[in-house]
Write an enzyme that holds these catalytic residues in place. Structure first.
Site: not given
Length: 261
Positions: A48, A73, A145, A171
């Site tokens: 993200h 990540r 998630e 999420d």
């Protein structure tokens, strides 16, 4: 970039959770600022943010043992991308949207060389060396998630080679039909997060989570989390700039009213 900076037993038995920082801005100076602070680890977000893997590897500190551990990540559960993150010196990876034990096993396989896994040998960061055992002692956190991930959380946690479960409360809240970033944490979400932490601890692995504020971190810790990422550089920049801008605008407004009296 040491061989193992996420010893589950030590972390689970510690008196306080590990506290981490988070990099979303594709800037070496921003990353250096966070890595210079007293975090236990710093995560670099390739999911993200505008940061791609090439940039993420450049943001990792080059020294060994002198800075917080560096996690990346990855954008998705992909053998090549995970291998590149580890070959580039990450102390571990965080793999998003893991929904089953099979997907968790794929993430683990991406962290391990043949015949155990699918990772190709090729460490290219200075100082990594060629010790196979040491190079495979990198953390593999899988994110729980989604509804499917929550349903399969016990099997995911039992997957051999997983270092920890990294809960994604945003999420997960959406999956449960809740608003994101709500405080206090809704009971339905708290129950789900407790289930994830319990599954991790029952299997001797690390329960980790992301919190947007110290107050939210204080809510998550009693649920059983031993590793908490606090905020991120981009929201910190936004909040700090907005606060100072608002303060100065208020000051000018007061001065203007005083002059018109």
């Amino acid at each position: 970039m040491s061989s193992n900076r996420f010893n589950a037993r030590e972390i689970l038995e510690a008196s306080r959770p590990l506290i981490g920082g988070w990099v979303m801005i594709d800037s070496l100076m921003a990353a250096e600022t966070l890595f210079a602070l007293d975090y236990d680890y710093v995560g670099i977000d390739c999911q993200h943010s505008l940061i791609d893997m090439t940039q993420a590897l450049k943001l990792l500190p080059s020294g060994q043992g002198k800075a917080p551990a560096g996690l990346i990540r990855v954008s998705h559960n992909n053998v090549a991308e995970i291998g590149r993150a580890l070959d580039g010196g990450a102390d571990g990876v965080i793999v998003p949207m893991v929904n089953s034990a099979a997907e968790a096993a794929l993430a683990v396989a991406a962290c391990c060389y043949h015949p155990i896994g699918q990772r190709s040998f090729g460490p290219f960061r200075a100082g990594l060396g060629g010790n196979i055992a040491a190079l495979q002692q990198r953390a593999c956190f899988v994110m729980v998630e989604t509804e499917a991930g929550l349903m399969n959380v016990d099997a995911i946690a039992a997957t051999e080679g997983v270092t920890g479960l990294y809960a994604g409360p945003g999420d997960l809240a959406i999956a449960l039909g809740l608003s994101v970033l709500t405080m206090p944490t809704p009971a339905l979400l708290a129950d789900a997060l407790t289930r994830i932490a319990r599954a991790a601890r029952n299997n001797g692995i690390i329960p980790a989570i992301h919190a947007v504020s110290p107050e939210q971190a204080a809510e998550f810790s009693p649920l059983g989390y031993a590793m908490i990422t606090l905020g991120a550089d981009l929201p910190y920049l936004r909040a700090g700039a907005a606060a100072d801008l608002g303060a100065l605008q208020d000051l000018f407004s007061i001065e203007s009213r005083e002059r018109t009296k």
